[in-house]
Design an enzyme around this catalytic site. Sequence first.
Site, short mmCIF file in Angstrom:
data_model
loop_
_atom_site.label_atom_id
_atom_site.label_comp_id
_atom_site.label_asym_id
_atom_site.label_seq_id
_atom_site.Cartn_x
_atom_site.Cartn_y
_atom_site.Cartn_z
N GLU A 72 4.41 -5.67 7.10
CA GLU A 72 5.11 -6.93 6.77
C GLU A 72 5.58 -6.90 5.32
OE1 GLU A 72 2.72 -7.46 4.35
OE2 GLU A 72 3.03 -9.63 4.65
N TRP A 73 5.69 -5.65 4.79
CA TRP A 73 6.35 -5.37 3.51
C TRP A 73 5.64 -5.97 2.30
CZ3 TRP A 73 9.93 -8.50 6.84
CH2 TRP A 73 10.34 -7.75 7.95
N GLY A 74 4.38 -6.38 2.49
CA GLY A 74 3.65 -6.96 1.37
C GLY A 74 3.98 -8.42 1.12
N ASP A 75 4.80 -9.02 1.98
CA ASP A 75 5.26 -10.40 1.75
C ASP A 75 4.11 -11.41 1.76
OD1 ASP A 75 7.76 -9.40 1.61
OD2 ASP A 75 8.56 -10.44 3.37
N ASN A 76 3.10 -11.14 2.57
CA ASN A 76 1.99 -12.11 2.70
C ASN A 76 0.68 -11.54 2.14
OD1 ASN A 76 3.40 -14.20 4.68
ND2 ASN A 76 3.88 -12.14 5.39
N ASP B 8 11.63 -1.48 2.59
CA ASP B 8 11.86 -0.10 3.02
C ASP B 8 12.23 0.84 1.87
OD1 ASP B 8 11.37 -1.19 5.42
OD2 ASP B 8 13.34 -0.78 6.29
N ASP C 267 5.59 -4.51 13.11
CA ASP C 267 6.54 -4.94 12.09
C ASP C 267 6.63 -6.47 12.05
OD1 ASP C 267 8.50 -4.60 10.14
OD2 ASP C 267 9.68 -3.18 11.30
#
Length: 405
Positions: A182-186, A204, A149
């Site tokens: 990493e939630w697609g942030d990067n 989430d 995570d």
Amino acid sequence: MKNLLKLLSLFFIAQMAAQKYEGLAPTPPMGWNSWNTFEVSINENLVKETADLLVSTGMKDAGYEYIVLDDGWMVKDRRDENGNLIPDPAKFPGGMKALIDYVHSKGLKFGLYNCAGTQTCAGYPGTRGFEYQDARFYADLGIDFLKYDWCNTEGINAKEAYTTMSKALKTAGKPIVFSICEWGDNQPWTWAGPVGNLWRVSGDIYPCFDCEYKHPEGNWSSWGVLKILEMRTDIRKFSGPDHWNDFDMMEVGNGMTATEDKSHFTLWSMMASPLFAGNDLRLATPETLKILTNREIIEINQDPIGIQGFKYQSDGVNDVWVKPLTDNNWAVVFLNRSDKPAKLKFDWNKHIIVDKDFNRTLDLTNDSYALRDLWQHRDDGNTNKKLNVNLAAHDVIAFKLKKLN
Ligand code: GLA
């Protein structure tokens, strides 16, 4: 000689660059994850009962393979005197190793969770600075899957952090599926192919069909099914065998209507998303289990060419989603997005559907296809007959199209 040396060094550089364990997820991984229902309230009995139920309900036979313990499995605030993570003895009195052996004895695989930051999202010891040590710890335990995570990572570069952990896992020598979260942030889809086997594309999930849930504490939201489904456009070309776009653990059985659960499951399958059940299997109704074990839908998800589906068209009420399959077959799903029943008319013979990313065409103006209804489990004529049906609110109709000669 000089050229040979150059070639050899290029070869070794290429080997080093392919840091992840290759080939561990040829089709989207399937399993169960503790987070959506239990958060940090996890324990040994829950894992054992879930393992038993995966077998007895037929979920294992349908393809669910991994049991993943998410956040909360460690002792808080400290490592042991050697710097190792400590599985919480209050939650796992028999020890983590014995529990993993139990899961393995059922023919299942086992996963754990940690974070690239100093602490996990729920405040347990993170891996930052301990990558190689934690990788050895996981290899010694014999885990098969690591979800990694991205909380408490201020100032770290995502590509570097995930690459370091991927290399650490490889060095530790036990094949472990590496699940990037990493939630697609990067934009992991642009760099994580050689690094991980799957990566989350969103924040989430939340058990609602189309809502945004704003967390009262802090500045973040969780997302309903349709929100996640359509959060990222244009990333399907980056997904495929061993490097999947991950639409998050499922909320089937967690409070939506059975119709919504059915659509959620169908759409995750159409997206070639990893399929992790996130419900309490001890309380699962026959209806929920029927959805989770629909093998005809799972077959669409697990299709070996591993192409993520896409939205072909929408009139704002009814969507048409399509997914190319092996042998030039296709899956086609009609979704009623609205919260009212809707009429659906579709004249197959008027459509040429082009998948530009993967260079495939479904030409229904020229070719006829047999229709298989994947929820009714019956053959349903062919594409020469117009579709004219009623769809309940948030419902889907799912077909497999097989070319007729
Ligand atoms: C993040 C992840 C979730 C879950 C929690 C655990 O929010 O995106 O899937 O792992 O952390 O704390």
